[in-house]
Write a protein that holds these residues in place. Structure first.
Motif, mmCIF file in Angstrom:
data_model
loop_
_atom_site.group_PDB
_atom_site.id
_atom_site.type_symbol
_atom_site.label_atom_id
_atom_site.label_comp_id
_atom_site.label_asym_id
_atom_site.label_seq_id
_atom_site.Cartn_x
_atom_site.Cartn_y
_atom_site.Cartn_z
ATOM 1 N N ARG A 1 75.816 74.447 -2.349
ATOM 2 C CA ARG A 1 75.341 74.038 -3.676
ATOM 3 C C ARG A 1 76.007 74.875 -4.761
ATOM 4 N N ASP B 1 77.518 65.071 -8.980
ATOM 5 C CA ASP B 1 76.114 65.185 -9.379
ATOM 6 C C ASP B 1 75.189 64.688 -8.271
ATOM 7 N N GLY C 1 72.672 66.867 -6.194
ATOM 8 C CA GLY C 1 71.250 66.519 -6.087
ATOM 9 C C GLY C 1 70.816 66.413 -4.630
ATOM 10 N N GLU D 1 70.537 69.791 -3.240
ATOM 11 C CA GLU D 1 69.328 70.443 -3.721
ATOM 12 C C GLU D 1 68.108 69.963 -2.953
ATOM 13 N N ARG D 2 68.053 68.620 -2.755
ATOM 14 C CA ARG D 2 66.933 68.085 -1.976
ATOM 15 C C ARG D 2 66.987 68.565 -0.530
#
Length: 520
Positions: free
Chosen positions: A103, A226, A230, A233-234
């Motif tokens: 990330r 992006d 995302g 991140e999830r």
């Protein structure tokens, strides 16, 4: 088995001191004999109960053994699960670290892409401005060319007019020619500008299209980054949740492992205790078997004393009927109905598809035909009689009562109780009866009725001799009388007046009885 010749003999013994036994002494001896009989029943009943408990304990031992093995497997499996959970926890932690690093790298890449998009956007704007300015230059060059063309026409017209004017317009002609040359140079310069600007404008246009495409690609890349960011991140969040849960599972598994270890240890101790109880019960069963054997010997000796008890009528009838059967067999031999080899045949032929297994011999049909009615008469002799059967010296029961000689059904439990003829009964009681050479043998035992059902029985048997050879025995099984029934039977048997004296050969039996009773 070798055929044993029967040497029956009697000993001319007398009562101790040559004295007759008084009525009170005889009554005491009778009560002692009856008490021994009752004790024998109680010992067999106790042995039955202990054996049942031992059987249940044995079953429990097997269950505990299986449970111990299952607990051990559970412990081993739980340890493996705990190790796997710890490994999974380490893997999720490593995955989370890699996700966090990815990330961060994705965020850095996104910043670079955003910078590239901004740079491409600025470049595209500058190229558009340059294109506009170059187009303006082109338009100016076009105007210059247009003015130069017009100037060239005017200079040409001025030259023509000066030539018409003559000598006086020579200076004007020179000026007109100079203007025309200048116009031609301006036209050439404008053409040169146009020639230079056209490919440059085309290149700028191409470069502008490329930058616009690059900008659109960069924007798509940014959108993709992006999305990936995302997703990362999830994934990182999910990984954190998974990490916590796997760690919780690992912790719980370790707790369970400790408890399973404790349970397994306790279960092993319990198993060892139950196994020890089984060993003690086995020893107790053996002791009771020995006691039952000793009690049966006492019952036998008490019967030999000659005192009348509840067993006396049945014992006397068994001895008498055994002699009748022996006479029938000898008569058949003398008549040639059967040979001695056939009568003593030991080649037992298994009857297929029988469970318990039944057998046939060369004498089976003869014995069935000869003694069946006599055996049926025994069932009417006394209500306590349960069965009557003849067995050879190996415990092979050739002929039984008709109600116990039904065709096999295929159900082992039912057949055990109802198909008892043509079978071997070579348990301790059966083989003792088959091989005993005493005038009679009195035993107490448990009769297996199949399906785990047993009946407490007395067994009176007498040997059968044919031509002086021991063939086998007549066995009669009867149910022990209750105390009230036995008291009533004693009242019916008790004489109103008569001094009871022992039989001439009862002293030896009484001495043996005393020897057996001495340990108690």
């Amino acid at each position: 088995m070798a055929r044993t010749r029967h040497n029956r003999h009697t000993s001319a013994s007398v009562s101790p001191g040559g004295r007759e036994v008084t009525r009170d002494q005889a009554a005491h001896i009778q009560r002692m004999a009856e008490g021994i009989g009752q004790a024998g029943l109680l010992v067999v009943e106790a042995a039955t109960n202990v054996e049942a408990i031992a059987s249940n304990i044995g079953t429990q031992v097997e269950l505990f053994k299986d449970l111990t093995l299952a607990a051990r497997d559970l412990r081993d499996g739980n340890r493996s699960l705990s190790d796997d959970a710890s490994t999974a926890a380490e893997a999720t932690q490593s995955m989370n670290q890699e996700l966090a690093q990815s990330r961060e790298e994705m965020t850095a890449s996104l910043s670079e892409v955003n910078y590239m998009i901004s740079w491409v956007g600025n470049t595209s704007t500058q190229l558009e401005t340059l294109q506009q300015e170059m187009e303006n230059v082109g338009r100016i060059a076009h105007h210059i060319d247009s003015i130069a063309q017009q100037t060239h026409v005017l200079a040409l017209n001025a030259h023509i007019e000066a030539a018409r004017a003559g000598v006086g317009a020579t200076g004007f002609t020179v000026i007109a020619n100079a203007i025309r040359d200048l116009a031609d140079q301006a036209i050439d310069a404008a053409a040169s500008i146009s020639t230079t600007l056209d490919p440059l404008i085309a290149s700028v246009n191409d470069l502008g299209g490329t930058t616009r495409s690059a900008r659109r690609g960069a924007e798509r890349a940014r959108n993709a980054i992006d999305m990936v960011a995302g997703s990362l991140e999830r994934s990182q969040h999910a990984g954190s949740v998974l990490d916590r849960r796997v760690e919780a599972i690992a912790t719980f598994s370790r707790t369970i492992n400790d408890k399973v270890d404790l349970f397994s240890s306790s279960l092993l101790s319990l198993f060892e205790g139950v196994e020890h109880s089984e060993n003690e019960l086995t020893a107790a069963t053996q002791s009771l078997d020995d006691l039952m054997s000793r009690t049966n010997s006492l019952v036998q000796l008490s019967a030999k004393i000659g005192v009348t008890t509840a067993d006396t009528p049945i014992v006397d009838e068994v001895v008498k009927k055994a002699s009748v059967i022996a006479n029938l067999f000898e008569a058949a031999l003398n008549a040639g109905e059967i040979s001695i080899d056939e009568l003593f045949d030991e080649h037992y032929q298994e009857i297929p598809h029988t469970n318990p297994t039944q057998h046939l011999t060369q004498f089976t049909t003869f014995v069935d035909r000869t003694v069946q009615d006599l055996l049926e008469d025994f069932l009417d002799f006394s209500p306590s009689v349960v069965f009557a059967a003849v067995v050879d010296r190996n415990g092979y029961l050739s002929t039984h009562n008709l109600k116990y000689s039904l065709p096999p059904s295929g159900d082992p439990d039912w057949d055990t109780a109802h198909c008892r003829n043509h079978r071997f009964f070579d348990d301790t009681t059966g083989i003792n009866a088959a091989r005993s050479r005493d005038e009679f043998l009195l035993q107490t035992y448990r009769r297996d009725m199949g399906g785990g059902v047993f009946r407490l029985m007395k067994d009176a048997s007498a040997p059968i001799y044919v031509g002086g050879l021991h063939w086998g025995a007549l066995r009669v099984g009867y149910a022990p009388l209750s105390l009230d029934e036995e008291n009533a039977a004693k009242a019916r048997r008790r004489p109103s007046h008569q001094a009871l004296a022992p039989e001439p050969d009862n002293d030896a039996a009484r001495s043996e009885l005393g020897a057996l009773l001495s340990p108690w």
